[in-house]
Write a protein that holds these residues in place. Structure first.
Motif, PDB file in Angstrom:
ATOM      1  N   THR A  34       0.754  -1.043   0.054  1.00  0.00           N
ATOM      2  CA  THR A  34       0.061   0.010   0.108  1.00  0.00           C
ATOM      3  C   THR A  34       0.926   1.112   0.122  1.00  0.00           C
ATOM      4  O   THR A  34       1.743   1.264   0.941  1.00  0.00           O
ATOM      5  N   ILE A  35       0.679   1.879  -0.716  1.00  0.00           N
ATOM      6  CA  ILE A  35       1.664   3.321  -1.047  1.00  0.00           C
ATOM      7  C   ILE A  35       1.150   4.528   0.009  1.00  0.00           C
ATOM      8  O   ILE A  35       2.382   4.785   0.578  1.00  0.00           O
ATOM      9  N   TYR A  36       0.042   4.786   0.240  1.00  0.00           N
ATOM     10  CA  TYR A  36      -0.211   5.582   1.144  1.00  0.00           C
ATOM     11  C   TYR A  36      -0.966   5.249   2.278  1.00  0.00           C
ATOM     12  O   TYR A  36      -1.888   4.126   1.966  1.00  0.00           O
ATOM     13  N   THR A  37      -0.946   5.827   3.513  1.00  0.00           N
ATOM     14  CA  THR A  37      -1.923   5.760   4.746  1.00  0.00           C
ATOM     15  C   THR A  37      -3.310   6.309   4.389  1.00  0.00           C
ATOM     16  O   THR A  37      -3.473   7.149   3.411  1.00  0.00           O
ATOM     17  N   GLN A  38      -4.242   6.239   5.190  1.00  0.00           N
ATOM     18  CA  GLN A  38      -5.411   7.035   4.984  1.00  0.00           C
ATOM     19  C   GLN A  38      -5.063   8.463   5.099  1.00  0.00           C
ATOM     20  O   GLN A  38      -5.978   9.009   4.734  1.00  0.00           O
ATOM     21  N   SER A  39      -4.150   8.898   5.861  1.00  0.00           N
ATOM     22  CA  SER A  39      -4.035  10.311   5.930  1.00  0.00           C
ATOM     23  C   SER A  39      -3.032  10.798   4.763  1.00  0.00           C
ATOM     24  O   SER A  39      -2.555  11.869   4.738  1.00  0.00           O
ATOM     25  N   HIS A  40      -2.880   9.961   3.856  1.00  0.00           N
ATOM     26  CA  HIS A  40      -2.155  10.132   2.535  1.00  0.00           C
ATOM     27  C   HIS A  40      -0.643  10.704   2.846  1.00  0.00           C
ATOM     28  O   HIS A  40      -0.043  11.373   2.147  1.00  0.00           O
ATOM     29  N   GLN A  41      -0.086   9.821   3.723  1.00  0.00           N
ATOM     30  CA  GLN A  41       1.424   9.980   3.945  1.00  0.00           C
ATOM     31  C   GLN A  41       1.872   8.556   3.268  1.00  0.00           C
ATOM     32  O   GLN A  41       1.218   7.436   3.377  1.00  0.00           O
ATOM     33  N   TYR A  42       3.044   8.607   2.890  1.00  0.00           N
ATOM     34  CA  TYR A  42       3.858   7.558   2.370  1.00  0.00           C
ATOM     35  C   TYR A  42       3.770   6.283   3.431  1.00  0.00           C
ATOM     36  O   TYR A  42       4.044   6.531   4.623  1.00  0.00           O
ATOM     37  N   SER A  43       3.384   5.342   2.975  1.00  0.00           N
ATOM     38  CA  SER A  43       3.421   4.072   4.117  1.00  0.00           C
ATOM     39  C   SER A  43       4.859   3.569   4.409  1.00  0.00           C
ATOM     40  O   SER A  43       5.732   3.770   3.687  1.00  0.00           O
ATOM     41  N   ASP A  44       4.911   2.692   5.620  1.00  0.00           N
ATOM     42  CA  ASP A  44       6.207   2.140   6.028  1.00  0.00           C
ATOM     43  C   ASP A  44       6.743   1.360   4.974  1.00  0.00           C
ATOM     44  O   ASP A  44       7.987   1.261   4.769  1.00  0.00           O
ATOM     45  N   GLN A  45       5.690   0.586   4.244  1.00  0.00           N
ATOM     46  CA  GLN A  45       6.131  -0.441   3.084  1.00  0.00           C
ATOM     47  C   GLN A  45       6.592   0.160   2.112  1.00  0.00           C
ATOM     48  O   GLN A  45       7.736  -0.099   1.682  1.00  0.00           O
ATOM     49  N   TYR A  46       5.963   1.275   1.751  1.00  0.00           N
ATOM     50  CA  TYR A  46       6.624   2.070   0.551  1.00  0.00           C
ATOM     51  C   TYR A  46       7.932   2.782   0.779  1.00  0.00           C
ATOM     52  O   TYR A  46       8.849   2.638  -0.044  1.00  0.00           O
ATOM     53  N   ILE A  47       8.208   3.240   1.861  1.00  0.00           N
ATOM     54  CA  ILE A  47       9.507   3.790   2.284  1.00  0.00           C
ATOM     55  C   ILE A  47      10.148   2.710   2.222  1.00  0.00           C
ATOM     56  O   ILE A  47      11.398   3.059   1.897  1.00  0.00           O
ATOM     57  N   ALA A  48      10.224   1.660   2.908  1.00  0.00           N
ATOM     58  CA  ALA A  48      11.207   0.324   2.956  1.00  0.00           C
ATOM     59  C   ALA A  48      11.372  -0.032   1.527  1.00  0.00           C
ATOM     60  O   ALA A  48      12.548  -0.168   1.158  1.00  0.00           O
ATOM     61  N   LEU A  49      10.710   0.074   0.563  1.00  0.00           N
ATOM     62  CA  LEU A  49      10.596  -0.397  -0.775  1.00  0.00           C
ATOM     63  C   LEU A  49      11.766   0.405  -1.567  1.00  0.00           C
ATOM     64  O   LEU A  49      12.640   0.166  -2.244  1.00  0.00           O
ATOM     65  N   CYS A  50      11.483   1.664  -1.139  1.00  0.00           N
ATOM     66  CA  CYS A  50      12.089   2.960  -2.251  1.00  0.00           C
ATOM     67  C   CYS A  50      13.269   3.577  -1.652  1.00  0.00           C
ATOM     68  O   CYS A  50      13.735   4.583  -1.865  1.00  0.00           O
ATOM     69  N   LYS A  51      13.414   3.223  -0.325  1.00  0.00           N
ATOM     70  CA  LYS A  51      14.639   3.768   0.389  1.00  0.00           C
ATOM     71  C   LYS A  51      15.817   4.032  -0.021  1.00  0.00           C
ATOM     72  O   LYS A  51      16.799   5.247   0.264  1.00  0.00           O
ATOM     73  N   ASP A  52      16.340   3.209  -1.040  1.00  0.00           N
ATOM     74  CA  ASP A  52      17.501   3.513  -1.448  1.00  0.00           C
ATOM     75  C   ASP A  52      17.549   4.557  -2.728  1.00  0.00           C
ATOM     76  O   ASP A  52      18.697   4.929  -3.026  1.00  0.00           O
ATOM     77  N   TYR A  53      16.301   5.025  -3.009  1.00  0.00           N
ATOM     78  CA  TYR A  53      16.542   5.990  -4.282  1.00  0.00           C
ATOM     79  C   TYR A  53      15.659   7.296  -3.904  1.00  0.00           C
ATOM     80  O   TYR A  53      16.437   8.451  -4.219  1.00  0.00           O
ATOM     81  N   TYR A  54      14.749   7.430  -3.160  1.00  0.00           N
ATOM     82  CA  TYR A  54      13.846   8.573  -2.610  1.00  0.00           C
ATOM     83  C   TYR A  54      14.882   9.346  -1.878  1.00  0.00           C
ATOM     84  O   TYR A  54      15.316   8.971  -0.870  1.00  0.00           O
ATOM     85  N   LEU A  55      15.157  10.715  -2.312  1.00  0.00           N
ATOM     86  CA  LEU A  55      16.224  11.524  -1.563  1.00  0.00           C
ATOM     87  C   LEU A  55      15.406  11.749   0.018  1.00  0.00           C
ATOM     88  O   LEU A  55      16.171  12.067   0.768  1.00  0.00           O
ATOM     89  N   LYS A  56      13.873  11.683  -0.154  1.00  0.00           N
ATOM     90  CA  LYS A  56      13.298  12.144   1.246  1.00  0.00           C
ATOM     91  C   LYS A  56      13.188  11.236   2.103  1.00  0.00           C
ATOM     92  O   LYS A  56      12.853  11.327   3.327  1.00  0.00           O
ATOM     93  N   PHE A  57      13.503   9.874   1.797  1.00  0.00           N
ATOM     94  CA  PHE A  57      13.345   8.718   2.646  1.00  0.00           C
ATOM     95  C   PHE A  57      14.635   8.543   3.433  1.00  0.00           C
ATOM     96  O   PHE A  57      15.663   7.882   2.771  1.00  0.00           O
TER      97      PHE A  57
END
Length: 263
Positions: free
Chosen positions: A240-263
Protein backbone atom coordinates in the motif's frame (compact mmCIF):
# COMPACT_ATOMS: atom_id res chain seq x y z
CA UNK A 1 17.61 27.57 -16.15
CA UNK A 2 16.37 25.13 -13.55
CA UNK A 3 16.48 21.52 -14.65
CA UNK A 4 13.13 19.77 -14.99
CA UNK A 5 13.18 16.36 -13.41
CA UNK A 6 13.53 14.32 -10.26
CA UNK A 7 16.40 14.25 -7.79
CA UNK A 8 17.21 10.82 -6.40
CA UNK A 9 19.78 10.05 -3.70
CA UNK A 10 22.60 9.27 -6.13
CA UNK A 11 21.45 10.70 -9.48
CA UNK A 12 19.18 13.20 -11.21
CA UNK A 13 16.73 12.33 -14.00
CA UNK A 14 15.70 15.06 -16.42
CA UNK A 15 12.45 14.28 -18.19
CA UNK A 16 11.25 17.40 -20.00
CA UNK A 17 11.84 15.82 -23.44
CA UNK A 18 10.06 12.58 -22.57
CA UNK A 19 6.41 11.80 -23.15
CA UNK A 20 6.28 9.88 -19.87
CA UNK A 21 7.73 11.64 -16.85
CA UNK A 22 9.34 10.06 -13.79
CA UNK A 23 6.49 8.25 -12.04
CA UNK A 24 5.62 5.96 -9.16
CA UNK A 25 5.24 2.86 -11.35
CA UNK A 26 8.85 2.89 -12.54
CA UNK A 27 10.23 3.87 -9.14
CA UNK A 28 8.44 0.93 -7.52
CA UNK A 29 9.51 -1.48 -10.25
CA UNK A 30 13.16 -0.44 -10.21
CA UNK A 31 13.22 -0.65 -6.42
CA UNK A 32 11.59 -4.10 -6.44
CA UNK A 33 14.21 -5.73 -8.69
CA UNK A 34 16.57 -7.93 -6.70
CA UNK A 35 20.20 -7.66 -7.71
CA UNK A 36 20.69 -11.26 -6.56
CA UNK A 37 18.74 -12.28 -9.68
CA UNK A 38 21.97 -11.58 -11.59
CA UNK A 39 24.07 -13.72 -9.28
CA UNK A 40 23.93 -16.83 -11.48
CA UNK A 41 25.39 -15.08 -14.51
CA UNK A 42 29.12 -15.23 -15.16
CA UNK A 43 31.34 -12.60 -16.75
CA UNK A 44 29.67 -9.47 -18.07
CA UNK A 45 26.03 -9.47 -17.09
CA UNK A 46 23.80 -7.73 -19.63
CA UNK A 47 20.47 -6.10 -18.76
CA UNK A 48 17.91 -4.49 -21.06
CA UNK A 49 15.32 -1.78 -20.37
CA UNK A 50 12.59 -1.93 -23.04
CA UNK A 51 10.88 1.44 -23.51
CA UNK A 52 13.51 3.20 -21.44
CA UNK A 53 12.08 6.73 -21.81
CA UNK A 54 14.24 8.99 -19.63
CA UNK A 55 16.50 6.06 -18.77
CA UNK A 56 15.25 5.92 -15.18
CA UNK A 57 14.95 2.14 -14.84
CA UNK A 58 18.33 1.57 -16.50
CA UNK A 59 20.04 4.00 -14.11
CA UNK A 60 18.24 2.45 -11.12
CA UNK A 61 19.59 -0.96 -12.15
CA UNK A 62 23.08 0.49 -12.51
CA UNK A 63 22.97 1.82 -8.94
CA UNK A 64 22.15 -1.57 -7.43
CA UNK A 65 24.37 -3.77 -9.63
CA UNK A 66 28.11 -4.44 -9.71
CA UNK A 67 30.83 -3.36 -12.12
CA UNK A 68 30.30 -6.46 -14.24
CA UNK A 69 26.76 -5.43 -15.14
CA UNK A 70 26.02 -3.46 -18.32
CA UNK A 71 22.57 -2.01 -18.91
CA UNK A 72 21.15 -1.01 -22.31
CA UNK A 73 17.99 1.02 -22.86
CA UNK A 74 15.91 1.11 -26.05
CA UNK A 75 13.00 3.33 -27.06
CA UNK A 76 11.28 4.31 -30.30
CA UNK A 77 11.16 8.01 -29.34
CA UNK A 78 14.15 10.01 -30.58
CA UNK A 79 13.74 12.80 -28.01
CA UNK A 80 13.44 10.32 -25.14
CA UNK A 81 16.61 8.52 -26.22
CA UNK A 82 18.47 11.82 -26.34
CA UNK A 83 17.31 12.54 -22.80
CA UNK A 84 18.18 9.00 -21.64
CA UNK A 85 21.70 9.33 -23.03
CA UNK A 86 22.22 12.59 -21.17
CA UNK A 87 20.85 11.18 -17.92
CA UNK A 88 23.07 8.13 -18.24
CA UNK A 89 26.14 10.24 -19.04
CA UNK A 90 25.56 12.38 -15.94
CA UNK A 91 25.11 9.38 -13.63
CA UNK A 92 27.96 7.80 -11.64
CA UNK A 93 27.67 4.66 -13.79
CA UNK A 94 27.90 6.15 -17.29
CA UNK A 95 30.52 3.57 -18.32
CA UNK A 96 28.00 0.77 -17.76
CA UNK A 97 25.01 2.34 -19.53
CA UNK A 98 23.95 2.93 -23.13
CA UNK A 99 20.77 3.85 -24.99
CA UNK A 100 19.67 3.52 -28.59
CA UNK A 101 16.62 4.42 -30.63
CA UNK A 102 15.01 1.17 -31.70
CA UNK A 103 11.80 -0.77 -31.50
CA UNK A 104 12.02 -4.03 -29.60
CA UNK A 105 11.31 -5.87 -32.86
CA UNK A 106 14.22 -4.28 -34.73
CA UNK A 107 16.48 -4.60 -31.70
CA UNK A 108 15.76 -8.34 -31.50
CA UNK A 109 16.37 -8.80 -35.22
CA UNK A 110 19.73 -7.02 -35.02
CA UNK A 111 20.87 -8.38 -31.67
CA UNK A 112 23.12 -11.12 -33.13
CA UNK A 113 21.56 -13.58 -30.69
CA UNK A 114 22.87 -11.73 -27.63
CA UNK A 115 21.05 -12.72 -24.45
CA UNK A 116 20.21 -10.70 -21.37
CA UNK A 117 20.35 -11.90 -17.78
CA UNK A 118 17.64 -9.42 -16.82
CA UNK A 119 15.03 -7.53 -18.85
CA UNK A 120 12.85 -4.82 -17.36
CA UNK A 121 9.95 -2.84 -18.81
CA UNK A 122 7.24 -0.39 -17.84
CA UNK A 123 5.22 -1.15 -20.98
CA UNK A 124 2.27 0.67 -22.57
CA UNK A 125 -1.07 -0.47 -21.26
CA UNK A 126 -3.96 1.45 -22.85
CA UNK A 127 -5.73 -0.06 -25.86
CA UNK A 128 -7.84 3.02 -26.69
CA UNK A 129 -7.33 4.69 -30.09
CA UNK A 130 -5.17 7.77 -30.46
CA UNK A 131 -7.46 10.72 -31.16
CA UNK A 132 -5.24 13.79 -30.92
CA UNK A 133 -2.82 15.41 -33.34
CA UNK A 134 -1.15 17.66 -30.80
CA UNK A 135 2.51 16.61 -30.80
CA UNK A 136 3.22 16.25 -27.09
CA UNK A 137 -0.12 14.62 -26.31
CA UNK A 138 0.40 12.29 -29.27
CA UNK A 139 3.79 11.21 -27.95
CA UNK A 140 2.38 10.67 -24.45
CA UNK A 141 -0.46 8.56 -25.78
CA UNK A 142 1.94 6.52 -27.90
CA UNK A 143 4.07 5.87 -24.82
CA UNK A 144 1.02 4.76 -22.80
CA UNK A 145 -0.92 2.78 -25.41
CA UNK A 146 -0.32 -0.71 -26.76
CA UNK A 147 -0.87 0.28 -30.41
CA UNK A 148 2.90 0.65 -30.95
CA UNK A 149 3.92 -2.23 -28.68
CA UNK A 150 1.33 -4.89 -27.88
CA UNK A 151 1.85 -7.07 -24.85
CA UNK A 152 2.07 -10.10 -27.15
CA UNK A 153 4.83 -8.44 -29.17
CA UNK A 154 6.69 -7.49 -26.02
CA UNK A 155 6.55 -11.02 -24.60
CA UNK A 156 7.46 -12.70 -27.87
CA UNK A 157 10.60 -10.59 -28.06
CA UNK A 158 11.44 -11.00 -24.38
CA UNK A 159 11.48 -14.78 -24.87
CA UNK A 160 13.96 -14.38 -27.72
CA UNK A 161 16.22 -11.97 -25.82
CA UNK A 162 16.22 -13.54 -22.36
CA UNK A 163 19.07 -15.79 -21.31
CA UNK A 164 18.33 -19.25 -19.90
CA UNK A 165 17.19 -18.76 -16.31
CA UNK A 166 17.06 -15.00 -16.99
CA UNK A 167 14.54 -12.74 -15.26
CA UNK A 168 11.91 -10.46 -16.77
CA UNK A 169 10.36 -7.73 -14.62
CA UNK A 170 7.43 -5.48 -15.52
CA UNK A 171 4.60 -3.39 -14.04
CA UNK A 172 1.00 -3.41 -15.27
CA UNK A 173 -2.45 -2.24 -14.21
CA UNK A 174 -4.14 -4.93 -12.15
CA UNK A 175 -7.08 -5.32 -14.55
CA UNK A 176 -4.88 -6.46 -17.47
CA UNK A 177 -2.25 -8.42 -15.57
CA UNK A 178 -3.88 -11.86 -15.64
CA UNK A 179 -4.16 -11.94 -19.42
CA UNK A 180 -0.48 -10.93 -19.58
CA UNK A 181 0.49 -13.69 -17.12
CA UNK A 182 -1.47 -16.29 -19.10
CA UNK A 183 0.12 -15.33 -22.41
CA UNK A 184 3.57 -15.30 -20.83
CA UNK A 185 2.98 -18.81 -19.53
CA UNK A 186 2.01 -20.01 -23.01
CA UNK A 187 5.45 -18.86 -24.19
CA UNK A 188 7.31 -20.61 -21.39
CA UNK A 189 7.71 -17.63 -19.07
CA UNK A 190 6.78 -18.71 -15.56
CA UNK A 191 5.55 -16.17 -13.03
CA UNK A 192 7.71 -16.47 -9.92
CA UNK A 193 6.97 -13.25 -8.00
CA UNK A 194 4.01 -10.88 -7.86
CA UNK A 195 3.39 -7.74 -5.82
CA UNK A 196 -0.13 -6.30 -5.83
CA UNK A 197 -0.10 -2.55 -5.22
CA UNK A 198 -2.90 -0.52 -3.62
CA UNK A 199 -3.00 3.26 -3.49
CA UNK A 200 -4.51 3.40 0.03
CA UNK A 201 -6.01 0.89 2.50
CA UNK A 202 -9.41 -0.51 1.52
CA UNK A 203 -9.11 0.47 -2.15
CA UNK A 204 -9.09 -1.68 -5.29
CA UNK A 205 -5.80 -3.08 -6.56
CA UNK A 206 -4.00 -0.54 -8.71
CA UNK A 207 -0.86 -2.16 -10.15
CA UNK A 208 0.89 -5.53 -10.34
CA UNK A 209 4.65 -5.86 -10.23
CA UNK A 210 5.51 -9.12 -11.98
CA UNK A 211 8.68 -11.19 -12.25
CA UNK A 212 9.06 -14.08 -14.68
CA UNK A 213 11.76 -16.65 -15.31
CA UNK A 214 12.23 -18.48 -18.59
CA UNK A 215 12.39 -22.26 -18.56
CA UNK A 216 11.70 -22.33 -14.84
CA UNK A 217 12.54 -25.89 -13.70
CA UNK A 218 9.95 -25.61 -10.94
CA UNK A 219 7.17 -25.54 -13.55
CA UNK A 220 6.13 -28.75 -15.30
CA UNK A 221 3.06 -29.55 -17.40
CA UNK A 222 0.41 -32.16 -16.98
CA UNK A 223 1.13 -34.83 -19.63
CA UNK A 224 -2.53 -35.02 -20.68
CA UNK A 225 -3.92 -31.49 -20.42
CA UNK A 226 -0.57 -29.71 -20.83
CA UNK A 227 -1.74 -27.31 -18.12
CA UNK A 228 1.08 -25.91 -16.01
CA UNK A 229 1.73 -27.55 -12.66
CA UNK A 230 3.83 -25.40 -10.36
CA UNK A 231 5.84 -27.36 -7.84
CA UNK A 232 6.37 -24.07 -6.05
CA UNK A 233 3.66 -21.42 -6.52
CA UNK A 234 4.81 -17.86 -7.19
CA UNK A 235 5.37 -15.69 -4.16
CA UNK A 236 2.65 -13.07 -3.83
CA UNK A 237 2.84 -9.96 -1.66
CA UNK A 238 0.92 -6.72 -1.30
CA UNK A 239 1.99 -3.10 -0.94
CA UNK A 240 0.00 0.00 0.00
CA UNK A 241 1.58 3.28 -1.14
CA UNK A 242 -0.24 5.72 1.15
CA UNK A 243 -1.81 5.65 4.58
CA UNK A 244 -5.37 6.87 5.10
CA UNK A 245 -3.94 10.31 5.91
CA UNK A 246 -2.15 10.28 2.53
CA UNK A 247 1.34 9.90 3.96
CA UNK A 248 3.77 7.43 2.42
CA UNK A 249 3.36 4.06 4.12
CA UNK A 250 6.18 2.30 5.96
CA UNK A 251 6.00 -0.42 3.28
CA UNK A 252 6.54 2.03 0.46
CA UNK A 253 9.36 3.82 2.29
CA UNK A 254 11.11 0.49 2.94
CA UNK A 255 10.80 -0.48 -0.73
CA UNK A 256 12.10 2.79 -2.20
CA UNK A 257 14.46 4.07 0.50
CA UNK A 258 17.61 3.48 -1.55
CA UNK A 259 16.39 5.96 -4.18
CA UNK A 260 14.01 8.59 -2.77
CA UNK A 261 15.89 11.62 -1.51
CA UNK A 262 13.30 12.24 1.21
CA UNK A 263 13.35 8.68 2.65
Amino acid sequence: MKRQGFQFKQFFIEHQDCAMKVGTDSIMLGSWVKVCDLANASGVQKCLDIGTGSGLLAVMLAQKSNEQTHISGIDIDKDAIGQAKRNMACSPWSHRLDAQQASVQSFTQNSDNQKFALIISNPPYFNSPILTDEKHAQKRLTARQTSELTHQTLLNNVVQLLAPSGMFYCVLPSDVSQAFIDFADSLGLSLIKQLTVFSKPNTSALRELLAFRINDPSCVRDPLSRAPINREPPTHGTLTIYTQSHQYSDQYIALCKDYYLKF
